[in-house]
Design a protein around this motif. Structure first.
Motif, PDB file in Angstrom:
ATOM      1  N   ALA A   1      17.667  -3.777 -12.064  1.00  0.00           N
ATOM      2  CA  ALA A   1      17.488  -4.186 -10.919  1.00  0.00           C
ATOM      3  C   ALA A   1      18.241  -5.303 -10.234  1.00  0.00           C
ATOM      4  O   ALA A   1      18.176  -5.666  -9.033  1.00  0.00           O
ATOM      5  N   TYR A   2      19.218  -5.746 -10.799  1.00  0.00           N
ATOM      6  CA  TYR A   2      20.034  -6.764 -10.518  1.00  0.00           C
ATOM      7  C   TYR A   2      20.787  -6.669  -9.012  1.00  0.00           C
ATOM      8  O   TYR A   2      20.777  -7.640  -8.278  1.00  0.00           O
ATOM      9  N   GLY A   3      21.485  -5.465  -8.867  1.00  0.00           N
ATOM     10  CA  GLY A   3      22.166  -5.227  -7.671  1.00  0.00           C
ATOM     11  C   GLY A   3      20.981  -5.185  -6.395  1.00  0.00           C
ATOM     12  O   GLY A   3      21.363  -5.505  -5.316  1.00  0.00           O
ATOM     13  N   LEU A   4      19.905  -4.699  -6.579  1.00  0.00           N
ATOM     14  CA  LEU A   4      18.777  -4.682  -5.648  1.00  0.00           C
ATOM     15  C   LEU A   4      18.481  -6.141  -5.396  1.00  0.00           C
ATOM     16  O   LEU A   4      18.178  -6.513  -4.398  1.00  0.00           O
ATOM     17  N   GLU A   5      18.592  -6.817  -6.327  1.00  0.00           N
ATOM     18  CA  GLU A   5      18.228  -8.286  -6.236  1.00  0.00           C
ATOM     19  C   GLU A   5      19.499  -9.112  -5.280  1.00  0.00           C
ATOM     20  O   GLU A   5      18.995  -9.840  -4.382  1.00  0.00           O
ATOM     21  N   ILE A   6      20.558  -8.645  -5.639  1.00  0.00           N
ATOM     22  CA  ILE A   6      21.774  -9.222  -4.946  1.00  0.00           C
ATOM     23  C   ILE A   6      21.498  -8.954  -3.242  1.00  0.00           C
ATOM     24  O   ILE A   6      21.728  -9.700  -2.344  1.00  0.00           O
ATOM     25  N   GLN A   7      21.023  -7.666  -3.219  1.00  0.00           N
ATOM     26  CA  GLN A   7      20.852  -7.033  -2.011  1.00  0.00           C
ATOM     27  C   GLN A   7      19.693  -7.491  -1.025  1.00  0.00           C
ATOM     28  O   GLN A   7      19.536  -7.553   0.130  1.00  0.00           O
ATOM     29  N   GLY A   8      18.730  -8.527  -1.819  1.00  0.00           N
ATOM     30  CA  GLY A   8      17.667  -9.232  -1.195  1.00  0.00           C
ATOM     31  C   GLY A   8      16.324  -8.395  -1.286  1.00  0.00           C
ATOM     32  O   GLY A   8      15.346  -8.913  -0.453  1.00  0.00           O
ATOM     33  N   VAL A   9      16.321  -7.464  -1.928  1.00  0.00           N
ATOM     34  CA  VAL A   9      14.995  -6.502  -2.030  1.00  0.00           C
ATOM     35  C   VAL A   9      14.008  -7.324  -2.820  1.00  0.00           C
ATOM     36  O   VAL A   9      14.302  -7.983  -3.812  1.00  0.00           O
ATOM     37  N   GLY A  10      12.752  -7.312  -2.298  1.00  0.00           N
ATOM     38  CA  GLY A  10      11.731  -7.870  -3.002  1.00  0.00           C
ATOM     39  C   GLY A  10      11.471  -7.547  -4.270  1.00  0.00           C
ATOM     40  O   GLY A  10      11.802  -6.559  -4.918  1.00  0.00           O
ATOM     41  N   LYS A  11      10.995  -8.625  -5.078  1.00  0.00           N
ATOM     42  CA  LYS A  11      10.878  -8.225  -6.757  1.00  0.00           C
ATOM     43  C   LYS A  11       9.995  -7.146  -7.032  1.00  0.00           C
ATOM     44  O   LYS A  11      10.319  -6.407  -7.885  1.00  0.00           O
ATOM     45  N   ALA A  12       8.721  -7.008  -6.447  1.00  0.00           N
ATOM     46  CA  ALA A  12       7.925  -5.706  -6.724  1.00  0.00           C
ATOM     47  C   ALA A  12       8.597  -4.583  -6.416  1.00  0.00           C
ATOM     48  O   ALA A  12       8.505  -3.552  -7.491  1.00  0.00           O
ATOM     49  N   GLU A  13       9.232  -4.405  -5.358  1.00  0.00           N
ATOM     50  CA  GLU A  13      10.019  -3.131  -4.976  1.00  0.00           C
ATOM     51  C   GLU A  13      11.111  -2.960  -5.827  1.00  0.00           C
ATOM     52  O   GLU A  13      11.323  -1.773  -6.228  1.00  0.00           O
ATOM     53  N   ARG A  14      11.887  -3.927  -6.156  1.00  0.00           N
ATOM     54  CA  ARG A  14      13.124  -3.641  -6.953  1.00  0.00           C
ATOM     55  C   ARG A  14      12.811  -3.448  -8.462  1.00  0.00           C
ATOM     56  O   ARG A  14      13.402  -2.444  -9.044  1.00  0.00           O
ATOM     57  N   ARG A  15      11.519  -4.002  -9.164  1.00  0.00           N
ATOM     58  CA  ARG A  15      11.341  -3.498 -10.376  1.00  0.00           C
ATOM     59  C   ARG A  15      10.625  -2.348 -10.265  1.00  0.00           C
ATOM     60  O   ARG A  15      11.159  -1.428 -11.350  1.00  0.00           O
ATOM     61  N   ALA A  16      10.140  -1.868  -9.242  1.00  0.00           N
ATOM     62  CA  ALA A  16       9.584  -0.416  -9.310  1.00  0.00           C
ATOM     63  C   ALA A  16      10.638   0.734  -9.180  1.00  0.00           C
ATOM     64  O   ALA A  16      10.591   1.614  -9.832  1.00  0.00           O
ATOM     65  N   LYS A  17      11.807   0.298  -8.424  1.00  0.00           N
ATOM     66  CA  LYS A  17      12.925   1.216  -8.321  1.00  0.00           C
ATOM     67  C   LYS A  17      13.613   1.195  -9.622  1.00  0.00           C
ATOM     68  O   LYS A  17      14.164   2.123 -10.147  1.00  0.00           O
ATOM     69  N   ALA A  18      13.692  -0.066 -10.358  1.00  0.00           N
ATOM     70  CA  ALA A  18      14.529  -0.327 -11.556  1.00  0.00           C
ATOM     71  C   ALA A  18      14.041   0.758 -12.737  1.00  0.00           C
ATOM     72  O   ALA A  18      14.630   1.267 -13.293  1.00  0.00           O
ATOM     73  N   ALA A  19      12.473   0.518 -12.526  1.00  0.00           N
ATOM     74  CA  ALA A  19      11.757   1.671 -13.594  1.00  0.00           C
ATOM     75  C   ALA A  19      11.849   2.942 -13.464  1.00  0.00           C
ATOM     76  O   ALA A  19      12.004   3.607 -14.323  1.00  0.00           O
ATOM     77  N   GLU A  20      11.919   3.415 -12.179  1.00  0.00           N
ATOM     78  CA  GLU A  20      12.278   4.793 -11.922  1.00  0.00           C
ATOM     79  C   GLU A  20      13.596   5.137 -12.514  1.00  0.00           C
ATOM     80  O   GLU A  20      13.559   6.270 -12.991  1.00  0.00           O
ATOM     81  N   MET A  21      14.390   4.468 -12.143  1.00  0.00           N
ATOM     82  CA  MET A  21      15.956   4.850 -12.689  1.00  0.00           C
ATOM     83  C   MET A  21      15.947   4.690 -14.171  1.00  0.00           C
ATOM     84  O   MET A  21      16.781   5.580 -14.694  1.00  0.00           O
ATOM     85  N   VAL A  22      15.235   3.715 -14.766  1.00  0.00           N
ATOM     86  CA  VAL A  22      15.256   3.640 -16.204  1.00  0.00           C
ATOM     87  C   VAL A  22      14.692   5.072 -16.961  1.00  0.00           C
ATOM     88  O   VAL A  22      15.300   5.581 -17.773  1.00  0.00           O
ATOM     89  N   ASP A  23      13.758   5.331 -16.161  1.00  0.00           N
ATOM     90  CA  ASP A  23      13.170   6.640 -16.655  1.00  0.00           C
ATOM     91  C   ASP A  23      14.035   7.819 -16.536  1.00  0.00           C
ATOM     92  O   ASP A  23      14.278   8.685 -17.196  1.00  0.00           O
ATOM     93  N   LYS A  24      14.651   7.960 -15.291  1.00  0.00           N
ATOM     94  CA  LYS A  24      15.629   9.040 -15.126  1.00  0.00           C
ATOM     95  C   LYS A  24      16.789   9.203 -15.881  1.00  0.00           C
ATOM     96  O   LYS A  24      17.252  10.272 -16.059  1.00  0.00           O
TER      97      LYS A  24
END
Length: 346
Positions: free
Chosen positions: A128-151
């Protein structure tokens, strides 16, 4: 479709008065002469190519050939000396700092050999770190990160830290982090060269799977010919900063541009790379309606097995059309020709 990346007459010269080299008589000097006389190193010499949407474009060559410098020039991690680079028609060389930052964060993500993971963060937080740098909210970036971890096949390891992972798992975290930004292009700079052979093959299969599932454009740098042939739709083979041949794996192996490329691919089992197009003949009316079906991308080796199992000729079909047929005689003729080439080269 227009190319994703379009590169024309690209030079990268290191040393004093580097900008004086392209387009001058100095450009004709060998690498040794240029270094000895002028203290310059031309890492990339007058390179031009296009990267098409949805393809895996491999740049390969031995150490010092200029391939890593080239891929870093695409997003100006290294500043080109001269030439043009465009992404989706937009001039990369002319981008200001803000536009360049947007390119690197959103449009073209790098996956390096060294993962650069943050050791104090969990797998999920690293992704999620790159999304954090982009200013994405915590809940959204963690959800996206979880999706990519699974992928990338790391589900269940979200809470671990990098030191608790194998090398292959760490590389998957790096890949997931790049995917999380949803870039148009993934740029791989020899990402698997430090991995053990079995893990390396596993990661190659992961890249192939991701490409098949998503159709994402990829530029992949490697010094490994087998890796290039396995994952590349097209390959640019570099030597001394120049691209000596650019083509499909079949073109590189089957029609080498010069003696250097010919020596490079000499030990490749060509029947595992060359396709049935080289062995096809026109089909009779009966043959066009009967027999096993192969695609034009079927290798000669696989076609031999299919024809042997069926005991008859096989149809080569594309978009519902019969392009031709291959039979035992034609396929073995190709193999015999390859054997003759190998003996002549030896």
């Amino acid at each position: 479709m227009p190319p994703v990346f379009s590169v024309r007459n690209l030079w990268k010269v290191f040393g004093p008065k580097a900008d004086k080299v392209p387009g001058s008589p100095l450009a004709e000097l060998s690498a040794e002469e240029l270094r000895e006389r002028h203290g310059c190193t031309a890492a990339v010499r007058d390179v031009s190519f296009d990267v098409r949407p949805g393809e895996v474009f491999v740049v390969m060559g031995l150490s010092g050939s200029g391939k890593s410098t080239l891929v870093r020039c695409l997003t100006r991690l290294i500043e080109p000396t001269s030439g043009s680079i465009a992404i989706d028609g937009e001039d990369v060389v002319g981008m200001d700092r803000d536009r360049l930052r947007e390119l690197r964060r959103h449009r073209a993500a790098m996956v390096f050999q060294h993962f650069g993971l943050l050791p104090h963060r969990t797998v999920l937080d690293n992704v999620a770190y790159g999304l954090e740098i982009q200013g994405v909210g915590k809940a959204e970036r963690r959800a996206k990160a979880a999706e990519m971890v699974d992928k990338v096949g790391l589900a269940g390891l979200e809470g671990r830290r990098p030191g608790q992972l194998s090398g292959g798992q760490q590389q998957r975290v790096g890949l997931a982090r790049a995917l999380a930004a949803d870039p148009e292009v993934l740029l791989f700079d020899e990402p698997f060269s430090a991995l053990d052979p079995l893990i390396r093959r596993e990661m190659q299969e992961e890249v192939i799977r991701l490409h098949r599932d998503e159709g994402r454009t990829m530029v992949f740098i490697t010094h490994d010919l087998a890796e290039a042939l396995r994952i590349g739709d097209r390959i640019a083979l570099m030597r001394g900063g120049r691209v000596v041949q650019c083509g499909t794996p079949e073109e590189i192996v089957g029609s080498p541009a010069d003696d250097y490329v010919r020596d490079f691919v000499r030990d490749v089992p060509r029947e595992q790379v060359l396709t049935v197009r080289r062995a096809m003949r026109p089909a009779t009316a009966d043959e066009a309606c009967e027999g096993p079906v192969l695609t034009p991308a079927t290798t000669v080796a696989d076609a031999i097995g299919a024809v042997a199992r069926a005991g008859t000729s096989a149809r080569v079909m594309e978009d519902g059309r019969c392009l031709g047929v291959v039979d035992h005689r034609g396929l073995l003729g190709v193999v015999a020709g390859l054997d003759g080439e190998r003996r002549a080269a030896a």
